[in-house]
Design an enzyme around this catalytic site. Structure first.
Site, short mmCIF file in Angstrom:
data_model
loop_
_atom_site.label_atom_id
_atom_site.label_comp_id
_atom_site.label_asym_id
_atom_site.label_seq_id
_atom_site.Cartn_x
_atom_site.Cartn_y
_atom_site.Cartn_z
N HIS A 403 0.82 -1.21 0.00
CA HIS A 403 0.00 0.00 0.00
C HIS A 403 0.85 1.27 0.00
CE1 HIS A 403 -3.76 1.85 -0.16
NE2 HIS A 403 -4.36 1.35 0.90
N ASP A 407 -1.91 2.13 -4.74
CA ASP A 407 -3.16 2.59 -4.13
C ASP A 407 -4.25 1.56 -4.36
OD1 ASP A 407 -1.97 4.99 -3.34
OD2 ASP A 407 -2.46 5.96 -5.25
#
Length: 432
Positions: A403, A407
């Site tokens: 992450h 995204d």
């Protein structure tokens, strides 16, 4: 007589140390030239160390799981004649004062040094001192490693016997085959008692070798990478029909197709649109390295543990070439013959448990990669086609992403692209 010292060899590629994963000999064992003495692991490759001479093992250094530097003396062998190794020392008796002397070796040496029994007369068997309480039958301290030959250890391992629970009647408390027989008879007698019996055994399994490497990599991945897992179901009915037809059309040199080659080619096409998933994140340097070549790791379960053989340049391979390479690498990984370069260099990984794949999984990213594609099992499930429910072959993709780099929107876009390609497999073969 002389002493031949054996060092941990230089296994190449700049490796300065290795993990000791297996001893094949004990102090006192007679060895022969080319006999395997020990095994060490570097990276994910296991290297066996053979004996260059005939003789008797007088000393050994290190326990299973220890990290040993290249060039360290790990074994000393008493050989006939005056020939010795480069690092030969004085006779074994002179080594008793050394702090590095292993406990097993020391006890064996002391027994030899202190044994003042006169040599037997010609034609008479050698006399042995009566066994003391320490030498035969006395319980050994819990922290002390039991003494036993490799054959006894292997037999105990196969039978599920903890050697620390076995009383040794051999010299210095060494456990013999007869001791194992007696222990097993006692166990059968206890099992014959009526009713349920409590099991108070505790088995300690040292985490070494490949299992320790897996543990270290998983801990590194989870401690450094904030995972996001995205799950999507895919209708595999059309792809399964195509795969069945292609496998039915067998031609010389064509391997059998699984779903992996199709998924690999789909990853190649999807990564061309979103190159950020085919990358490494160097978190120490703060740099993302996006790769043009798609090097797909295939997580494979082997008798030794989980390994990840790598199909290099999947972008330059067709469906059948991908299948051929996956089969070759999987066999090499399972047989333990895979080379170091075949187990490293992946830029994205596929994790598949086949029929055991479950409904959903949360795969751990193969550090320093930023994405892993998790394949779950295919199951027939009812799907609504607009007018009625029809049976379709459905499969979930449970995929994790770093992450910090990927995204949630980009992760979902990538998986949706894979879904389109797998549900309409003809698109996989369309170039451009």
């Amino acid at each position: 007589m002389g002493i031949y010292a054996i060092k941990l060899p230089d296994v190449g590629e700049g490796v300065a140390e290795a993990e000791l994963v297996e001893w094949h000999v004990n102090v006192g064992d007679v060895v022969h030239e080319d006999m395997v003495l020990a095994a060490v692991m570097t990276g994910k490759a296991t290297v066996e160390i053979p004996s260059p001479v005939d003789g008797e093992v007088t000393w050994r250094h290190g326990e299973v799981g220890d990290i040993i530097a290249t060039g360290t003396v790990i074994l000393k062998i008493r050989v006939a004649g005056g020939e010795t190794g480069e690092e030969a020392e004085e006779p074994v008796a002179a080594e008793l004062s050394k702090a590095e002397q292993a406990p097993v070796a020391a006890s064996t040496v002391r027994e030899k040094v202190q044994d003042d029994t006169p040599p037997p007369a010609p034609g008479q068997p050698k006399l042995r001192k009566p066994a003391t309480a320490t030498e035969a039958g006395a319980p050994r301290p819990p922290e002390e490693k039991p003494l036993a030959s490799p054959a006894v250890r292997l037999r105990a391992k196969n039978a599920g016997i903890d050697l620390r629970q076995v009383t040794g009647t051999g010299p210095t408390g060494r456990i013999t085959h007869d001791d194992l027989d007696a222990f097993q008879r006692q166990g059968k007698a206890a099992a014959a008692k009526p009713g349920l019996q409590p099991n108070t055994s505790i088995q300690e399994i040292k985490v070494v070798g490949l299992r320790r490497r897996i543990a270290e990599r998983m801990a590194l991945s989870k401690s450094r990478i904030p995972h996001i897992t995205y799950v999507e179901e895919v209708d595999m009915t059309s792809l399964e029909e195509l795969r069945t037809r292609l496998n039915a059309d067998q031609r010389p040199g064509r391997p059998k197709l699984t779903i992996l080659p199709f998924l690999m080619r789909a990853i190649v096409k999807a990564a061309a649109d979103q190159p950020m998933v085919n990358a490494h994140y160097d978190d120490e340097a703060g740099v993302v390295r996006q790769y043009g070549g798609v090097h797909i790791g295939i997580a494979a379960q082997t008798p030794a543990g989980l390994v990840v053989p790598v199909v290099k340049h999947a972008e330059a391979r067709d469906i059948f070439d991908c299948a051929r390479e996956v089969a070759r690498l999987s066999e090499a990984a399972k047989s333990g013959t895979a080379q170091r370069e075949e187990l490293s260099g992946s830029t994205i990984t596929i994790s598949s448990l086949g029929a055991m794949g479950g409904v959903v999984s949360t795969p751990v990213i193969n550090h320093p990669e930023v994405a892993i594609i998790g394949v779950n099992k295919i199951a027939v499930r009812p799907q609504w086609d607009g007018t009625q429910f029809v049976p379709r072959k459905m499969m979930n993709l449970s995929s994790s992403f770093d992450h910090r780099v990927i995204d949630g929107w980009d992760a979902a876009t990538f998986i949706q692209r894979l879904k389109v390609l797998l549900e309409a497999p003809a698109m996989i073969f369309v170039e451009g």
